[in-house]
Write a protein that holds these residues in place. Structure first.
Motif, PDB file in Angstrom:
ATOM      1  N   ALA A  83      55.808  40.325  57.595  1.00  0.00           N
ATOM      2  CA  ALA A  83      56.041  39.728  58.917  1.00  0.00           C
ATOM      3  C   ALA A  83      56.423  38.257  58.782  1.00  0.00           C
ATOM      4  O   ALA A  83      57.309  37.762  59.492  1.00  0.00           O
ATOM      5  CB  ALA A  83      54.808  39.886  59.793  1.00  0.00           C
ATOM      6  N   GLU A  84      55.790  37.549  57.864  1.00  0.00           N
ATOM      7  CA  GLU A  84      56.114  36.134  57.649  1.00  0.00           C
ATOM      8  C   GLU A  84      57.535  35.978  57.103  1.00  0.00           C
ATOM      9  O   GLU A  84      58.257  35.059  57.485  1.00  0.00           O
ATOM     10  CB  GLU A  84      55.103  35.498  56.703  1.00  0.00           C
ATOM     11  CG  GLU A  84      53.731  35.321  57.322  1.00  0.00           C
ATOM     12  CD  GLU A  84      52.673  34.883  56.329  1.00  0.00           C
ATOM     13  OE1 GLU A  84      52.972  34.828  55.099  1.00  0.00           O
ATOM     14  OE2 GLU A  84      51.540  34.610  56.766  1.00  0.00           O
ATOM     15  N   ARG A  85      57.936  36.860  56.171  1.00  0.00           N
ATOM     16  CA  ARG A  85      59.298  36.796  55.629  1.00  0.00           C
ATOM     17  C   ARG A  85      60.313  37.142  56.707  1.00  0.00           C
ATOM     18  O   ARG A  85      61.376  36.528  56.796  1.00  0.00           O
ATOM     19  CB  ARG A  85      59.475  37.757  54.455  1.00  0.00           C
ATOM     20  CG  ARG A  85      58.598  37.513  53.225  1.00  0.00           C
ATOM     21  CD  ARG A  85      58.785  36.200  52.482  1.00  0.00           C
ATOM     22  NE  ARG A  85      58.320  35.009  53.121  1.00  0.00           N
ATOM     23  CZ  ARG A  85      57.029  34.610  53.237  1.00  0.00           C
ATOM     24  NH1 ARG A  85      56.063  35.323  52.764  1.00  0.00           N
ATOM     25  NH2 ARG A  85      56.722  33.475  53.831  1.00  0.00           N
ATOM     26  N   GLU A  86      60.030  38.144  57.533  1.00  0.00           N
ATOM     27  CA  GLU A  86      60.957  38.526  58.597  1.00  0.00           C
ATOM     28  C   GLU A  86      61.118  37.411  59.629  1.00  0.00           C
ATOM     29  O   GLU A  86      62.182  37.247  60.207  1.00  0.00           O
ATOM     30  CB  GLU A  86      60.485  39.811  59.274  1.00  0.00           C
ATOM     31  CG  GLU A  86      60.709  41.043  58.417  1.00  0.00           C
ATOM     32  CD  GLU A  86      60.161  42.311  59.047  1.00  0.00           C
ATOM     33  OE1 GLU A  86      59.297  42.228  59.935  1.00  0.00           O
ATOM     34  OE2 GLU A  86      60.606  43.392  58.643  1.00  0.00           O
ATOM     35  N   ALA A  87      60.069  36.622  59.832  1.00  0.00           N
ATOM     36  CA  ALA A  87      60.147  35.510  60.777  1.00  0.00           C
ATOM     37  C   ALA A  87      61.105  34.424  60.273  1.00  0.00           C
ATOM     38  O   ALA A  87      61.660  33.665  61.073  1.00  0.00           O
ATOM     39  CB  ALA A  87      58.756  34.924  61.009  1.00  0.00           C
ATOM     40  N   ASP A  88      61.315  34.360  58.958  1.00  0.00           N
ATOM     41  CA  ASP A  88      62.213  33.369  58.373  1.00  0.00           C
ATOM     42  C   ASP A  88      63.683  33.759  58.499  1.00  0.00           C
ATOM     43  O   ASP A  88      64.569  32.926  58.314  1.00  0.00           O
ATOM     44  CB  ASP A  88      61.900  33.177  56.882  1.00  0.00           C
ATOM     45  CG  ASP A  88      60.548  32.519  56.651  1.00  0.00           C
ATOM     46  OD1 ASP A  88      60.048  31.849  57.571  1.00  0.00           O
ATOM     47  OD2 ASP A  88      59.997  32.672  55.539  1.00  0.00           O
TER      48      ASP A  88
END
Length: 131
Positions: A83-88
């Protein structure tokens, strides 16, 4: 609420026969991972009693294996990381492009990294701009 099938359940059911059929061909590390997943959140690893201070309800909570390969232990961490990578990411389509060097040139690159990689990135940039 129905109980879902977990990898540990499968390992506990089929693991002994599978290990027996593949005896002598499995690396020790794989056997250790399999054992950790089999024992995760079972009495084999011990546990503790979780009790509610308000209503007095209690339940036994078994300890987890904390193995990095265990989907029960690392599943939430993996979802959080994803989820953190997708937010980037930007809201656009992405393509994965790889540029490599021939082996003879790659050998030269070990001695002249700055020069050769600058040339590689320049050539890659010009190629992508052309395409």
């Amino acid at each position: 609420m129905s109980a879902s099938l977990a990898l540990g359940d499968i390992f506990r059911a089929a693991g002994p026969a599978w290990r027996s059929a593949h005896a002598g061909r499995l690396p020790l590390q794989q056997l250790k991972v399999m054992s950790a997943i089999e024992h995760c959140r079972t009495a084999a690893l011990g546990g503790h009693v979780a009790a509610c201070g308000d209503c007095g309800h209690w339940r036994i909570a078994y300890n987890s294996c904390r193995n990095r390969h265990c989907p029960r232990c690392q599943g939430n961490a993996a979802r959080t990381w994803l989820a953190e990578r997708e937010a980037d990411l930007l809201p656009v389509g992405y393509f994965h492009v790889v540029f490599t060097l021939p082996a003879r040139i790659a050998d030269i690159a070990l001695q002249n990294k700055a020069v050769l990689y600058a040339l590689l990135f320049q050539a890659a940039s010009e190629t992508m701009m052309t395409i």
